[in-house]
Motif scaffolding. Sequence first.
Motif, short mmCIF file in Angstrom:
data_model
loop_
_atom_site.label_atom_id
_atom_site.label_comp_id
_atom_site.label_asym_id
_atom_site.label_seq_id
_atom_site.Cartn_x
_atom_site.Cartn_y
_atom_site.Cartn_z
N THR A 1 -25.79 -33.47 15.60
CA THR A 1 -26.09 -32.80 16.86
C THR A 1 -24.90 -32.95 17.80
O THR A 1 -24.38 -34.06 17.97
N THR B 1 -34.05 -29.93 19.99
CA THR B 1 -35.17 -29.17 20.54
C THR B 1 -35.92 -29.97 21.60
O THR B 1 -36.23 -29.47 22.69
N GLN B 2 -36.17 -31.25 21.31
CA GLN B 2 -36.87 -32.09 22.27
C GLN B 2 -36.00 -32.37 23.50
O GLN B 2 -36.49 -32.47 24.62
N GLY C 1 -34.95 -32.45 14.70
CA GLY C 1 -35.52 -31.79 15.86
C GLY C 1 -35.13 -32.41 17.19
O GLY C 1 -35.71 -32.07 18.23
N ASP D 1 -27.05 -23.70 15.02
CA ASP D 1 -27.88 -22.96 15.97
C ASP D 1 -27.09 -21.78 16.54
O ASP D 1 -25.85 -21.78 16.52
N TRP E 1 -38.31 -33.11 10.23
CA TRP E 1 -37.29 -33.00 11.26
C TRP E 1 -37.74 -33.57 12.60
O TRP E 1 -36.92 -33.90 13.43
N TYR E 2 -39.03 -33.67 12.81
CA TYR E 2 -39.53 -34.19 14.08
C TYR E 2 -40.14 -35.58 13.93
O TYR E 2 -40.92 -36.01 14.77
N LYS F 1 -33.81 -30.28 24.77
CA LYS F 1 -33.82 -29.07 25.60
C LYS F 1 -35.14 -28.94 26.36
O LYS F 1 -35.16 -28.40 27.48
N GLU F 2 -36.22 -29.41 25.75
CA GLU F 2 -37.51 -29.35 26.46
C GLU F 2 -37.53 -30.30 27.66
O GLU F 2 -38.09 -29.97 28.71
N ALA G 1 -35.79 -20.87 12.20
CA ALA G 1 -36.76 -21.46 13.12
C ALA G 1 -37.88 -22.12 12.32
O ALA G 1 -38.32 -21.60 11.30
N THR H 1 -25.74 -27.80 19.93
CA THR H 1 -26.00 -27.16 18.65
C THR H 1 -26.19 -28.22 17.59
O THR H 1 -25.64 -29.32 17.69
N ARG H 2 -26.96 -27.86 16.58
CA ARG H 2 -27.08 -28.70 15.41
C ARG H 2 -26.12 -28.21 14.33
O ARG H 2 -25.72 -27.03 14.34
#
Length: 809
Positions: free
Chosen positions: A221, A84-85, A81, A122, A211-212, A87-88, A204, A96-97
């Motif tokens: 990544t 995702t973090q 993950g 992704d 993953w997190y 991008k936040e 998703a 992309t992963r």
Amino acid sequence: MNRFALLSLYRSLVRHKLYAALNIGGLAVGIAVFLVLGLYVRFETSYEKWLPRHGGIYLVQTIWKGMDSPFVGTYHNTMGGLLTQMKEDFPGIVGTRYEGGEDSGSIIRNGVAVQEDMARVDPEFFKVFDLPIVAGQGAGALDNPGNIVISQSLARKYFGDANPVGRTLTASWSKPQPYRVAGVFKDLPANSEFKFSILMRIPAGENPGYWYHWGSTSLYTYLRFPEASAARAFVEKMPAFIDRRALKDMGKNASVNLGIGLLPIADMHLAPQGKESASRKLMVVTLGLVGVLTLLIAILNYVNLATARAGLRAREVAMRKVLGADRHALVRQFLGEAILTVAIAALGGLILAELGLPLVNAAGGLSLTIPYAVAIPALAMLVLIVGAAAGFYPAILLSRYPAASALASARAPGGGRAGTRTRETLVMVQFGLAIAFVIGTLVMVTQTRHIRTVDLGFQRQGLMIVPSFLDSGLDKAQSSAMLQALAALPNVKALGEADTSPGGSGNNNADNIPIPGQKGDGPSFRRIAVNKGFFSVFPPRILAGRIFDLDHRTDDISAAGHMNVDGMPIVINRLGVAKLGFHSPEEAVGKTVGGRNPRTIIGVIDELRFFTPRLPIDPTYYVFYRDEVPDAPVLSIRFTGDPRKMKEQLAATWRRIAPQVPLRAETAENTMDEQYYRTDDRAARLFTIGAGLAVLIGCVGLWGLASFNTQRRVKEIGIRKTLGASATDIVKLLVGQFLRPVLIANLVAWPLAFVAMRTWLAGFEDRITLSPLYFAAATALALTIAVLTVLGQSLKASRAAPAWALRHD
């Protein structure tokens, strides 16, 4: 050069055919070696450079540091993950992963799974990677989770010549489902770390817990930046990002132990991982140097023979000077001759390289070809450089002969003592490099043989590794039925599961084990979960205590469902004894360690080495599950008989019980060869080929020099024999004079080889000793070759009748 100069070159080559053949042949072999090894270096350094705009793509690396752990080092994979973090916290980042690759999925045809190279990515994948699309669409294709993009070869395999776009394939990552083909991309080239023929979207919410979790690594990544400065600025923000995001899992100041780096994608192939040294890059550089030095030996060989023959053209030079040629004109002529000679040799070298490439490819497991669009201009440049370098000294030497003394002399000048010393120096350098090559070859061959035969703690033969048990498409009922069916096969002696196996399949887990009475988290241990059959497949040497068994019900932690059972029985390896502060295996047995999660040591075993010999063995502890390992199980089968028959029986059983899951199974020997040994074996073979040809060129040059010098000393030999010298005395004189530069060559070879081989061996944790025997053996071999090379000429000269020798000129 005018036609008279060309005619002069032709007459010179025709008059002295042997020396022409030695000159051109030696250069041709040197150029061929240089070309082949240059192709290898070009191939190894070209990975991912085929991608359009590859300079902006970066691999995100996980860097473990500042702790006691088997996994300290830099790794190419990341937490699932992470992107995702990122991008936040950093809106607008493009990335992309990438998960999977070679043999990671399957296509279901007629109810049977066919294993294919599948990757999950992704939807933004095509914003990072500009794969050439030949049909349908790439960008935007994966916005729909039901779409896939496939390669040209896979499209032909399943659809023939029909247009695959819009057609349906049933693909399986964890479970079979139909997918629509949205696009077709050009097949990936050989110089790529990526191995996929199918691209599908990562669902998703996949694996949200794992993953997190900071500290886990599950996929790759990739990020794209417009320029290198943007990438550097991004890396500078990572410590604060880690401290902010990893607080829950790793506590305050997580960036002290964990870092995030960026690696240009073009550097990924040769970049080391974990505790590896830069051994792959070093080997590529080494083989490139072998090619350059072999060419240098060929150039020295040319210069040596050219300067030795220079005296034969002294009268020609004198006549040209009398007829008005100045020194500059003569230098231009002889440089032109050298360039033409090198051009002929280059053509021969190109032919030899083309003929030798199939053999080199077979020896090195490669698929090199000569790209003529690049090779021809490069060869033309090489001809000019080598021709100028090799012809400069002979041209200066030839052009400086005084016309009067050359015409008045009864015989052609031979260069005197200075010329002799120059030729000896060139022989010394040639054989110095050749001896260094021989030492390197002996060390590399011995080391590669050593790592193949070193005791791993288990028998490699008769062992099958089955990673397919990792497939989530294999349900528990099928897994149990499979184990029962395989155990019933007559040639199967034992079955065992673990979450780690020879060759690296499975998980890599580590725990810190606090030591009672000491502060801190304690030393880090590799953790391996095993079931009841594991130690039957890998029977260890028990140093103290016992191993797990079914008679001790408390050994089994299956009911707990996790690994933090109070008083959990563990078995440790020999290295773990010292790590935990015990003086002997016997002292460790029965002790409880682990602080808040106590573990009781019930036994100590010798090391089981599942990983590359380039890395150190880790302190390890084992935990026990009665039936099946719950997470990432890899099956190991101990069998007797023919491996091919075993694999056929395994495949038949697998198709009967779980046809929807592709079978991946290989012998431990082949698995470990592919993962750990093949690269070093390939490099050793290429090094040996280059070194052998370099020695051959040196011998050719020495033979030619011996032949030439012996002919020039015929009168001297006749006088010596007239004055009472025997044939044996003559042979000793001539052989001794030629061996002197070869002996002195060791002063060049030994330090060079020592530094190079010590650096190479440092890449192995388990390595041989750099014994003086390798140096002595190489020197003895070089001397033997040198003696045999000049002995024939010396014997011929020593047997000549004195009367004939005194009349000879």
